[in-house]
Design a protein around this motif. Sequence first.
Motif, short mmCIF file in Angstrom:
data_model
loop_
_atom_site.label_atom_id
_atom_site.label_comp_id
_atom_site.label_asym_id
_atom_site.label_seq_id
_atom_site.Cartn_x
_atom_site.Cartn_y
_atom_site.Cartn_z
N ALA A 1 -4.25 11.62 6.50
CA ALA A 1 -3.05 11.04 6.36
C ALA A 1 -2.51 11.30 4.88
N ARG A 2 -3.50 12.02 4.15
CA ARG A 2 -2.74 12.12 2.61
C ARG A 2 -1.54 13.19 2.69
N ASP B 1 -13.31 1.03 -0.12
CA ASP B 1 -12.92 1.93 -1.02
C ASP B 1 -11.71 2.81 -0.80
N HIS B 2 -10.91 2.11 0.53
CA HIS B 2 -9.71 2.59 1.01
C HIS B 2 -8.81 1.52 1.14
N PRO B 3 -7.56 1.80 1.17
CA PRO B 3 -6.58 0.82 1.27
C PRO B 3 -6.53 0.35 3.12
N VAL B 4 -6.98 -0.90 3.29
CA VAL B 4 -7.20 -1.26 4.61
C VAL B 4 -6.36 -2.60 4.88
N LEU B 5 -5.55 -2.86 6.08
CA LEU B 5 -5.17 -4.18 6.24
C LEU B 5 -5.44 -4.47 7.75
N HIS C 1 0.86 -1.14 -0.03
CA HIS C 1 -0.17 -0.19 0.10
C HIS C 1 0.86 1.15 -0.17
N ARG C 2 2.16 1.20 -0.05
CA ARG C 2 2.95 2.43 -0.16
C ARG C 2 2.63 3.29 -1.33
N GLY C 3 2.67 4.59 -1.21
CA GLY C 3 2.04 5.47 -1.84
C GLY C 3 0.54 5.96 -1.80
N GLN C 4 -0.03 5.57 -0.83
CA GLN C 4 -1.28 5.71 -0.41
C GLN C 4 -1.69 5.49 1.22
N PHE D 1 -3.14 4.75 11.36
CA PHE D 1 -3.27 5.49 10.14
C PHE D 1 -1.99 5.78 9.57
N VAL D 2 -1.58 5.28 8.47
CA VAL D 2 -0.25 5.32 7.90
C VAL D 2 -0.14 5.96 6.64
N ASP D 3 0.48 6.87 6.24
CA ASP D 3 0.98 7.89 5.01
C ASP D 3 1.49 7.43 3.77
#
Length: 188
Positions: free
Chosen positions: A187-188, A109-113, A79-82, A160-162
């Motif tokens: 986080a954007r 609709d969002h990157p989640v792990l 998910h790096r980059g988002q 929450f990771v940027d």
Amino acid sequence: MASPTPTPTPQAEPTRPAPDRAARLRRTLRSWGPQLLFLVVVFLGLRAYQLRGAAEGEAPPVVGRSVHAPDQWLTLAQHRGQPTLVYFWATWCGVCNVVDPNVDAVAADHPVLTVAVSSGGEEEVAGWMRERGLSMPTVTDPEGRIARSFGVRAFPTSFFVDAEGQITAREVGYTSTLGLRGRLWLAR
């Protein structure tokens, strides 16, 4: 013929002026203010205690097999980059059971792990999620190794990771769908 007896006229009671709204608000704040302040301080203190030692700065790696497709590996690095939500939860956690649908909605609709901690193996967790209609991307952490690398001490805990892999916010306990989406936006 007798004259009629005059009927007494009712005396109007003295009227009190209605208290204005500002005066009522002041009385309410004087009455409830200290208790509310105490509750806020306790809440913030408990939250700080639960987040003590939680990861800050660069997010530790997350790597594991997907509970939904065991031949697929999920990583935070994908998910790096988002902005990405990393969510630690457990099947035995009551608050998690309320938050899980919120995270599942955000994952649409969002990157989640997500990381299921001390909740059994992949098949157990996949079955539990299927029963509840959850499809969020999940890896298992039966011994809590990933959770320890993030310093997780309470459940649920969200990070929450940027886009650069830096943790921008941490949260413990209940979080609404709107709150999750808002922190991802920040986080954007």
